[in-house]
Design a protein around this motif. Structure first.
Motif, PDB file in Angstrom:
ATOM      1  N   PHE A   1       0.767  -1.165   0.007  1.00  0.00           N
ATOM      2  CA  PHE A   1      -0.040   0.057   0.062  1.00  0.00           C
ATOM      3  C   PHE A   1       0.884   1.099   0.013  1.00  0.00           C
ATOM      4  N   SER A   2       1.911   1.126  -0.713  1.00  0.00           N
ATOM      5  CA  SER A   2       2.789   2.261  -0.787  1.00  0.00           C
ATOM      6  C   SER A   2       3.152   2.524  -2.316  1.00  0.00           C
ATOM      7  N   GLU A   3       3.005   3.777  -2.751  1.00  0.00           N
ATOM      8  CA  GLU A   3       3.498   4.048  -4.103  1.00  0.00           C
ATOM      9  C   GLU A   3       4.791   3.887  -4.430  1.00  0.00           C
ATOM     10  N   THR A   4       5.745   3.996  -3.406  1.00  0.00           N
ATOM     11  CA  THR A   4       7.174   3.863  -3.469  1.00  0.00           C
ATOM     12  C   THR A   4       7.385   2.718  -4.115  1.00  0.00           C
ATOM     13  N   TRP A   5       6.820   1.463  -2.997  1.00  0.00           N
ATOM     14  CA  TRP A   5       7.008  -0.048  -3.337  1.00  0.00           C
ATOM     15  C   TRP A   5       6.363  -0.505  -4.879  1.00  0.00           C
ATOM     16  N   TYR A   6       5.256   0.229  -5.208  1.00  0.00           N
ATOM     17  CA  TYR A   6       4.743  -0.081  -6.598  1.00  0.00           C
ATOM     18  C   TYR A   6       5.881   0.527  -7.636  1.00  0.00           C
ATOM     19  N   ARG A   7       6.228   1.766  -7.646  1.00  0.00           N
ATOM     20  CA  ARG A   7       7.240   2.112  -8.486  1.00  0.00           C
ATOM     21  C   ARG A   7       8.307   1.336  -8.441  1.00  0.00           C
ATOM     22  N   HIS A   8       8.911   0.547  -7.434  1.00  0.00           N
ATOM     23  CA  HIS A   8       9.739  -0.228  -7.698  1.00  0.00           C
ATOM     24  C   HIS A   8       9.489  -1.384  -8.412  1.00  0.00           C
ATOM     25  N   LEU A   9       8.356  -1.870  -8.402  1.00  0.00           N
ATOM     26  CA  LEU A   9       7.879  -2.967  -9.206  1.00  0.00           C
ATOM     27  C   LEU A   9       7.703  -2.597 -10.603  1.00  0.00           C
ATOM     28  N   GLY A  10       7.437  -1.230 -11.119  1.00  0.00           N
ATOM     29  CA  GLY A  10       7.177  -0.974 -12.133  1.00  0.00           C
ATOM     30  C   GLY A  10       5.738  -0.815 -12.252  1.00  0.00           C
ATOM     31  N   GLY A  11       5.192  -0.624 -11.260  1.00  0.00           N
ATOM     32  CA  GLY A  11       3.432  -0.532 -11.133  1.00  0.00           C
ATOM     33  C   GLY A  11       2.731   0.802 -10.626  1.00  0.00           C
ATOM     34  N   ASP A  12       1.523   0.499 -10.515  1.00  0.00           N
ATOM     35  CA  ASP A  12       1.039   1.993 -10.172  1.00  0.00           C
ATOM     36  C   ASP A  12      -0.146   1.453  -9.058  1.00  0.00           C
ATOM     37  N   LEU A  13      -0.035   1.990  -8.016  1.00  0.00           N
ATOM     38  CA  LEU A  13      -1.184   1.595  -6.789  1.00  0.00           C
ATOM     39  C   LEU A  13      -2.482   2.032  -7.214  1.00  0.00           C
TER      40      LEU A  13
END
Length: 274
Positions: free
Chosen positions: A172-184
């Protein structure tokens, strides 16, 4: 001539002959073409609980199919051999009509339909759509296991053909999603739209040092409860895989603790891989 793929949030702009970030869609002759259409890397009759779905036809079996390609690049991918692969993958040809015949043949073994899974199925959107239409016409169910990053228009168009989905909410973190190449925010929108259309379950893989705090699980489960507190959440244990082998598996105690945090907000919380 360049053309933009509008299937997912990446909006890849591709010149003639180029392939998108998902490795499964490309510009061929000035049009976006699914390069994995009807090309299967996996075909298996599985328990429905393996998807995972715990509150949708429990005890049944479903024909699971996968191809190649994914529009994220999770370093812990469990199926990287096919998700991170491209057109060079070893595949078997399986047009929609052939797949439906196989699904019907397996009814005698308890099969209730088709699950699109293993890689990210929606990078092969057209195949899923065409198969799902035939499966529905045959009186069987369609299940989709997805990362939920399709754009709103194609997602809304597909939902009427789906009976159940499991969507990865990878944190539930945009930072983590960006690391995965995604978008929360895209994933949250997909969950909310699906919850208004079909049966939905959500999976969160708990990665040590990344998305394993009680605060994040509290925020995630509170948001999910705001959509519908009856949406089942699967809290799953991480094991070292692919490019993330620099840390041990998630402690079982962490998975259980975070599941208890989620239960304060949600009616159905399950633990996985423990």
């Amino acid at each position: 001539m360049s053309v933009t793929c509008t299937l997912c949030f990446h909006h890849c702009v591709l010149a003639q002959g180029q392939t998108g970030a998902c490795r499964a869609r490309g510009n061929r002759g000035g049009a976006i073409v699914p390069l994995n259409y009807g090309r299967l890397t996996a075909l298996s009759l599985d328990p429905i609980e393996k998807k995972p779905l715990r509150r949708f036809y429990p005890g049944s079996r479903i024909l699971s199919v996968g191809s190649f390609g994914c529009n994220l690049h999770c370093p812990f991918c469990q199926n990287a051999g096919i998700a991170a692969a491209g057109t060079e993958s070893e595949t078997r040809d399986c047009p929609p009509e052939t797949l439906v015949r196989e699904a019907l043949r397996l009814r005698a073994q308890g099969n209730i339909g088709v699950a699109y899974t293993y890689n990210e199925p929606l990078v092969g959107y057209e195949y899923v759509r065409d198969c799902a239409s035939l499966v529905r016409r045959a009186g069987m169910v369609n299940v989709l296991v997805t990362n939920g990053t399709a754009e709103e228009r194609p997602w809304r168009a597909l939902l009427p053909l789906l009976d159940a989905v499991n969507i990865d909410l990878k944190g539930f973190s945009e930072t983590w999603y960006r690391h995965l190449g995604g978008d929360l925010e895209t994933v949250k929108r997909s969950i909310a739209l699906a919850a208004a259309s079909c049966h939905v379950e959500v999976t969160t893989l708990v990665v040590p040092g990344e998305n394993d705090s009680e605060e994040e699980m509290r925020a995630l489960s509170a948001w999910l409860a705001s959509v519908d507190p009856a949406i089942p959440l699967h809290v799953s244990r991480f094991f070292p895989r692919h490019h993330m082998q620099d840390r041990p598996p998630t402690p079982v105690s962490t998975v259980y603790r975070l599941a208890e945090v989620a239960r304060a907000q949600l009616r159905y919380v399950y633990t996985g891989n423990c």
